[in-house]
Design a protein around this motif. Structure first.
Motif, short mmCIF file in Angstrom:
data_model
loop_
_atom_site.label_atom_id
_atom_site.label_comp_id
_atom_site.label_asym_id
_atom_site.label_seq_id
_atom_site.Cartn_x
_atom_site.Cartn_y
_atom_site.Cartn_z
N ALA A 41 30.88 44.24 33.10
CA ALA A 41 30.35 43.52 34.25
C ALA A 41 31.13 43.94 35.49
O ALA A 41 32.26 44.41 35.40
CB ALA A 41 30.48 42.01 34.03
N TYR A 42 30.52 43.74 36.66
CA TYR A 42 31.17 44.11 37.91
C TYR A 42 32.37 43.20 38.15
O TYR A 42 32.32 41.99 37.91
CB TYR A 42 30.19 43.98 39.07
CG TYR A 42 30.82 44.27 40.40
CD1 TYR A 42 31.13 45.57 40.76
CD2 TYR A 42 31.14 43.25 41.30
CE1 TYR A 42 31.72 45.86 41.97
CE2 TYR A 42 31.73 43.53 42.51
CZ TYR A 42 32.02 44.83 42.84
OH TYR A 42 32.61 45.11 44.04
N GLU A 43 33.45 43.80 38.61
CA GLU A 43 34.66 43.04 38.93
C GLU A 43 34.92 43.19 40.42
O GLU A 43 35.06 44.32 40.92
CB GLU A 43 35.84 43.59 38.12
CG GLU A 43 37.11 42.83 38.30
CD GLU A 43 38.23 43.37 37.45
OE1 GLU A 43 39.14 42.59 37.14
OE2 GLU A 43 38.21 44.56 37.09
N LYS A 44 34.96 42.07 41.13
CA LYS A 44 35.20 42.11 42.56
C LYS A 44 36.58 42.70 42.82
O LYS A 44 37.51 42.52 42.03
CB LYS A 44 35.15 40.71 43.15
CG LYS A 44 33.75 40.13 43.19
CD LYS A 44 33.68 38.67 43.58
CE LYS A 44 34.66 38.19 44.58
NZ LYS A 44 34.51 36.77 44.90
N ARG A 51 44.04 40.56 38.76
CA ARG A 51 44.24 40.90 37.35
C ARG A 51 45.36 41.92 37.20
O ARG A 51 46.25 41.77 36.35
CB ARG A 51 42.95 41.46 36.76
CG ARG A 51 43.09 41.91 35.31
CD ARG A 51 41.81 42.49 34.76
NE ARG A 51 41.22 43.53 35.57
CZ ARG A 51 41.63 44.81 35.59
NH1 ARG A 51 42.64 45.18 34.84
NH2 ARG A 51 41.02 45.71 36.35
N GLU A 52 45.34 42.95 38.04
CA GLU A 52 46.37 43.98 37.95
C GLU A 52 47.75 43.43 38.29
O GLU A 52 48.74 43.80 37.66
CB GLU A 52 46.03 45.15 38.86
CG GLU A 52 44.86 45.98 38.32
CD GLU A 52 44.41 47.08 39.25
OE1 GLU A 52 44.83 47.09 40.43
OE2 GLU A 52 43.64 47.95 38.80
N LYS A 53 47.82 42.51 39.25
CA LYS A 53 49.09 41.90 39.60
C LYS A 53 49.61 41.05 38.44
O LYS A 53 50.79 41.11 38.09
CB LYS A 53 48.94 41.03 40.85
CG LYS A 53 50.23 40.48 41.36
CD LYS A 53 50.04 39.72 42.67
CE LYS A 53 51.37 39.17 43.16
NZ LYS A 53 51.22 38.43 44.41
N ALA A 54 48.71 40.29 37.81
CA ALA A 54 49.10 39.46 36.67
C ALA A 54 49.58 40.33 35.51
O ALA A 54 50.55 40.01 34.83
CB ALA A 54 47.93 38.58 36.24
N GLU A 55 48.90 41.46 35.30
CA GLU A 55 49.32 42.38 34.23
C GLU A 55 50.70 42.96 34.52
O GLU A 55 51.52 43.09 33.62
CB GLU A 55 48.30 43.51 34.08
CG GLU A 55 46.99 43.07 33.46
CD GLU A 55 45.93 44.18 33.48
OE1 GLU A 55 46.21 45.27 34.03
OE2 GLU A 55 44.84 43.93 32.95
N ALA A 56 50.96 43.29 35.78
CA ALA A 56 52.26 43.84 36.16
C ALA A 56 53.37 42.81 35.93
O ALA A 56 54.44 43.13 35.43
CB ALA A 56 52.24 44.29 37.62
#
Length: 73
Positions: A41-44, A51-56
């Motif tokens: 699905a499309y991710e804004k 999401r990337e910040k949380a993963e980091a």
């Protein structure tokens, strides 16, 4: 740009189940399933950044935990 991933699995003694298990393991390690889930699905852009910040943050905490464990704290 599309990244092409080549994964090779050898089927020994007609044991397809074992080869399939090895293939799934390699795909899991390469992050293929995760990538497919994200592309479903499309991710804004704002959601992607969050999401990337949380993963980091998660990776940094995990590395810190491992470092402390190694040093014996």
């Amino acid at each position: 740009m599309e990244q092409v991933l080549t994964v090779h699995v050898t089927v020994r003694d007609n044991n397809v189940d074992q080869a399939l298990k090895a293939l799934k393991k390699k795909m899991q390690r390469e992050g293929v399933f995760r990538e497919m889930k994200l592309r479903r699905a499309y991710e804004k852009p704002s959601e992607k950044r969050a999401r990337e910040k949380a993963e980091a943050v998660r990776r940094a905490r995990k590395l810190e935990r491992k470092r402390l464990e190694r040093e014996g704290f």
